[in-house]
Design a protein around this motif. Structure first.
Motif, PDB file in Angstrom:
ATOM      1  N   LEU A  36       0.854  -1.179   0.000  1.00 20.61           N
ATOM      2  CA  LEU A  36       0.000   0.000   0.000  1.00 20.61           C
ATOM      3  C   LEU A  36       0.891   1.230   0.000  1.00 20.61           C
ATOM      4  O   LEU A  36       1.666   1.450   0.929  1.00 20.61           O
ATOM      5  CB  LEU A  36      -0.908   0.000   1.236  1.00 20.61           C
ATOM      6  N   VAL A  37       0.777   2.050  -1.040  1.00 24.47           N
ATOM      7  CA  VAL A  37       1.592   3.256  -1.194  1.00 24.47           C
ATOM      8  C   VAL A  37       0.734   4.470  -0.877  1.00 24.47           C
ATOM      9  O   VAL A  37      -0.405   4.589  -1.347  1.00 24.47           O
ATOM     10  CB  VAL A  37       2.164   3.353  -2.618  1.00 24.47           C
ATOM     11  N   LEU A  38       1.290   5.387  -0.074  1.00 21.08           N
ATOM     12  CA  LEU A  38       0.552   6.547   0.418  1.00 21.08           C
ATOM     13  C   LEU A  38       0.961   7.814  -0.335  1.00 21.08           C
ATOM     14  O   LEU A  38       2.152   8.085  -0.527  1.00 21.08           O
ATOM     15  CB  LEU A  38       0.830   6.734   1.910  1.00 21.08           C
ATOM     16  N   LEU A  39      -0.035   8.591  -0.725  1.00 15.16           N
ATOM     17  CA  LEU A  39       0.176   9.861  -1.428  1.00 15.16           C
ATOM     18  C   LEU A  39      -0.357  10.980  -0.547  1.00 15.16           C
ATOM     19  O   LEU A  39      -1.546  11.028  -0.237  1.00 15.16           O
ATOM     20  CB  LEU A  39      -0.545   9.841  -2.778  1.00 15.16           C
ATOM     21  N   GLN A  40       0.522  11.910  -0.166  1.00 14.74           N
ATOM     22  CA  GLN A  40       0.248  12.841   0.924  1.00 14.74           C
ATOM     23  C   GLN A  40      -0.475  14.116   0.481  1.00 14.74           C
ATOM     24  O   GLN A  40      -0.506  14.472  -0.693  1.00 14.74           O
ATOM     25  CB  GLN A  40       1.577  13.184   1.628  1.00 14.74           C
ATOM     26  N   HIS A  41      -1.015  14.809   1.484  1.00 12.09           N
ATOM     27  CA  HIS A  41      -1.807  16.020   1.284  1.00 12.09           C
ATOM     28  C   HIS A  41      -0.932  17.248   1.024  1.00 12.09           C
ATOM     29  O   HIS A  41       0.297  17.206   1.117  1.00 12.09           O
ATOM     30  CB  HIS A  41      -2.708  16.265   2.495  1.00 12.09           C
ATOM     31  N   PHE A  42      -1.575  18.355   0.713  1.00 10.40           N
ATOM     32  CA  PHE A  42      -0.947  19.647   0.457  1.00 10.40           C
ATOM     33  C   PHE A  42       0.011  20.026   1.590  1.00 10.40           C
ATOM     34  O   PHE A  42      -0.370  20.024   2.763  1.00 10.40           O
ATOM     35  CB  PHE A  42      -2.059  20.697   0.330  1.00 10.40           C
ATOM     36  N   ARG A  43       1.258  20.270   1.242  1.00 11.19           N
ATOM     37  CA  ARG A  43       2.322  20.696   2.152  1.00 11.19           C
ATOM     38  C   ARG A  43       2.754  19.615   3.139  1.00 11.19           C
ATOM     39  O   ARG A  43       3.590  19.853   3.996  1.00 11.19           O
ATOM     40  CB  ARG A  43       1.946  21.973   2.925  1.00 11.19           C
ATOM     41  N   GLY A  44       2.200  18.423   3.042  1.00 10.72           N
ATOM     42  CA  GLY A  44       2.533  17.370   3.990  1.00 10.72           C
ATOM     43  C   GLY A  44       3.764  16.582   3.578  1.00 10.72           C
ATOM     44  O   GLY A  44       4.059  16.426   2.389  1.00 10.72           O
ATOM     45  N   SER A  45       4.479  16.074   4.568  1.00 11.35           N
ATOM     46  CA  SER A  45       5.599  15.164   4.342  1.00 11.35           C
ATOM     47  C   SER A  45       5.243  13.817   4.969  1.00 11.35           C
ATOM     48  O   SER A  45       4.128  13.622   5.472  1.00 11.35           O
ATOM     49  CB  SER A  45       6.877  15.711   4.979  1.00 11.35           C
ATOM     50  N   MET A  46       6.200  12.902   4.985  1.00 10.71           N
ATOM     51  CA  MET A  46       5.959  11.602   5.612  1.00 10.71           C
ATOM     52  C   MET A  46       5.561  11.745   7.075  1.00 10.71           C
ATOM     53  O   MET A  46       4.792  10.938   7.598  1.00 10.71           O
ATOM     54  CB  MET A  46       7.209  10.727   5.500  1.00 10.71           C
ATOM     55  N   ASP A  47       6.084  12.755   7.753  1.00  8.57           N
ATOM     56  CA  ASP A  47       5.787  12.942   9.174  1.00  8.57           C
ATOM     57  C   ASP A  47       4.315  13.222   9.438  1.00  8.57           C
ATOM     58  O   ASP A  47       3.831  12.992  10.553  1.00  8.57           O
ATOM     59  CB  ASP A  47       6.612  14.098   9.750  1.00  8.57           C
ATOM     60  N   ASN A  48       3.597  13.757   8.445  1.00  9.03           N
ATOM     61  CA  ASN A  48       2.219  14.166   8.674  1.00  9.03           C
ATOM     62  C   ASN A  48       1.231  13.008   8.683  1.00  9.03           C
ATOM     63  O   ASN A  48       0.073  13.177   9.091  1.00  9.03           O
ATOM     64  CB  ASN A  48       1.788  15.199   7.637  1.00  9.03           C
ATOM     65  N   TRP A  49       1.654  11.836   8.209  1.00  6.63           N
ATOM     66  CA  TRP A  49       0.770  10.686   8.331  1.00  6.63           C
ATOM     67  C   TRP A  49       0.579  10.332   9.802  1.00  6.63           C
ATOM     68  O   TRP A  49       1.527  10.334  10.578  1.00  6.63           O
ATOM     69  CB  TRP A  49       1.345   9.486   7.592  1.00  6.63           C
ATOM     70  N   ASP A  50      -0.648  10.037  10.171  1.00  4.67           N
ATOM     71  CA  ASP A  50      -0.949   9.659  11.557  1.00  4.67           C
ATOM     72  C   ASP A  50      -0.275   8.321  11.853  1.00  4.67           C
ATOM     73  O   ASP A  50      -0.603   7.301  11.220  1.00  4.67           O
ATOM     74  CB  ASP A  50      -2.461   9.547  11.732  1.00  4.67           C
ATOM     75  N   PRO A  51       0.663   8.267  12.807  1.00  3.26           N
ATOM     76  CA  PRO A  51       1.332   6.993  13.085  1.00  3.26           C
ATOM     77  C   PRO A  51       0.384   5.902  13.551  1.00  3.26           C
ATOM     78  O   PRO A  51       0.616   4.716  13.273  1.00  3.26           O
ATOM     79  CB  PRO A  51       2.353   7.358  14.169  1.00  3.26           C
ATOM     80  N   ALA A  52      -0.687   6.265  14.244  1.00  2.00           N
ATOM     81  CA  ALA A  52      -1.658   5.247  14.673  1.00  2.00           C
ATOM     82  C   ALA A  52      -2.342   4.615  13.466  1.00  2.00           C
ATOM     83  O   ALA A  52      -2.577   3.392  13.434  1.00  2.00           O
ATOM     84  CB  ALA A  52      -2.695   5.863  15.605  1.00  2.00           C
ATOM     85  N   LEU A  53      -2.664   5.426  12.475  1.00  2.00           N
ATOM     86  CA  LEU A  53      -3.271   4.913  11.254  1.00  2.00           C
ATOM     87  C   LEU A  53      -2.300   4.007  10.514  1.00  2.00           C
ATOM     88  O   LEU A  53      -2.653   2.892  10.094  1.00  2.00           O
ATOM     89  CB  LEU A  53      -3.699   6.077  10.354  1.00  2.00           C
ATOM     90  N   LEU A  54      -1.053   4.451  10.358  1.00  2.00           N
ATOM     91  CA  LEU A  54      -0.069   3.645   9.633  1.00  2.00           C
ATOM     92  C   LEU A  54       0.206   2.321  10.328  1.00  2.00           C
ATOM     93  O   LEU A  54       0.315   1.277   9.682  1.00  2.00           O
ATOM     94  CB  LEU A  54       1.228   4.437   9.462  1.00  2.00           C
ATOM     95  N   ASP A  55       0.309   2.341  11.649  1.00  2.00           N
ATOM     96  CA  ASP A  55       0.564   1.097  12.379  1.00  2.00           C
ATOM     97  C   ASP A  55      -0.587   0.112  12.204  1.00  2.00           C
ATOM     98  O   ASP A  55      -0.365  -1.104  12.077  1.00  2.00           O
ATOM     99  CB  ASP A  55       0.796   1.386  13.856  1.00  2.00           C
ATOM    100  N   ALA A  56      -1.815   0.616  12.196  1.00  2.00           N
ATOM    101  CA  ALA A  56      -2.963  -0.270  12.007  1.00  2.00           C
ATOM    102  C   ALA A  56      -2.995  -0.843  10.594  1.00  2.00           C
ATOM    103  O   ALA A  56      -3.327  -2.020  10.398  1.00  2.00           O
ATOM    104  CB  ALA A  56      -4.259   0.491  12.301  1.00  2.00           C
TER     105      ALA A  56
END
Length: 282
Positions: A36-56
């Motif tokens: 599953l590859v993630l494509l981020q929002h406006f001005r967001g970097s990898m850090d902006n992904w919610d870690p709880a969401l990614l871990d799940a």
């Protein structure tokens, strides 16, 4: 014994692609046939992904987050069109030698995800479009002024994020504060974004949103099973556009999350992760 790898502890890697760009990415989770590859929002970097969401998500599949060209720790200059962002994402996937992926695009990342699915239909197995809208869709042109002003400020902070991403209710705002706490947990931080990225991405967003009924017909060419989701009070991309995409993409299902704004996937991270995992497992 080594601790379990999580979204907050996985190391950042880089890969040199055919376009000469050195892409930064993080890859972890339960390896399977299709990542599953993630494509981020406006001005967001990898850090902006919610870690709880990614871990799940990573509990059931391999997850790959990356910075596209010019964003944060990835080299190059951020392009100002969604199509070029999609082509740059494809080059990244080719650099990792991935022949088939699932895509989760959030907001601007959802624009890019639609383009990738259209440009490389056999590369994408399934598509998740979160808090996003179709090219040429009604009431998408440049966002409304208060939102545009908040997202384009030189150094947006917690106040802007809570206003943009979460519904103006006590419950949603409290969930926003919880997300901010999770967001700050990672010690090895990504590079900050630049104003060049902000301006180029905003140009891309504005161009994508120019009203054009004919461009809506492009969605009929997205044949992949698609999960289209949003919050019931998204101020950036209204949920009626979620229903519009669900009606125009031939094999789509739609879900609207209650008491939530643009950041519904952070607020409802447990429910959204379960829905995504179920959708991808079918």
């Amino acid at each position: 014994m080594l601790g379990k790898v999580t979204a907050n502890t996985i190391a950042t890697q880089t890969v040199e692609a055919a376009n000469g760009i050195r892409y930064a990415y993080r890859r972890f989770g339960n390896p399977g046939a299709v990542p599953l590859v993630l494509l981020q929002h406006f001005r967001g970097s990898m850090d902006n992904w919610d870690p709880a969401l990614l871990d799940a998500l990573a509990a059931e599949r391999e997850v790959i987050a990356f910075n596209n060209v010019g964003v944060a720790s990835t080299s190059g200059t951020t392009p100002n069109t969604v199509t070029q962002m999609a082509r740059d994402a494809i080059v990244f996937l080719e650099a990792l030698k991935l022949s088939e992926v699932d895509l989760l695009g959030f907001s601007l990342g959802g624009f890019v995800g639609q383009e990738v699915a259209l440009l490389r239909p056999y590369l994408v197995r399934k598509l998740i479009l979160a808090g996003t809208g179709p090219q040429g869709g009604p009431l998408m042109h440049g966002w409304r002024k208060d939102i545009a002003d908040a997202v384009r400020t030189d150094q947006p902070g917690a106040q802007e994020l809570l206003y943009i991403m979460f519904k103006q209710t006590t419950t949603s705002q409290a969930k926003g504060m919880e997300y901010l706490g999770r967001f700050m947990e990672r010690k090895d931080r990504d590079a900050p974004g630049t104003l060049q990225t902000r301006d180029a991405q905003y140009d891309a967003v504005v161009e994508w949103g120019i009203p054009d009924h004919g461009k809506l017909q492009r969605l009929a060419a997205i044949k992949q099973p698609t999960f289209v989701a949003n919050g019931d009070a998204d101020l950036m991309i209204p949920p009626h556009l979620t229903h519009l995409m669900g009606g125009l993409i031939p094999n789509a299902q739609v879900k609207i999350y209650d008491d939530a704004g643009h950041g519904f996937l952070w607020q409802h991270n447990v429910e959204f992760a379960a829905d995504v995992n179920a959708f991808l497992s079918k």
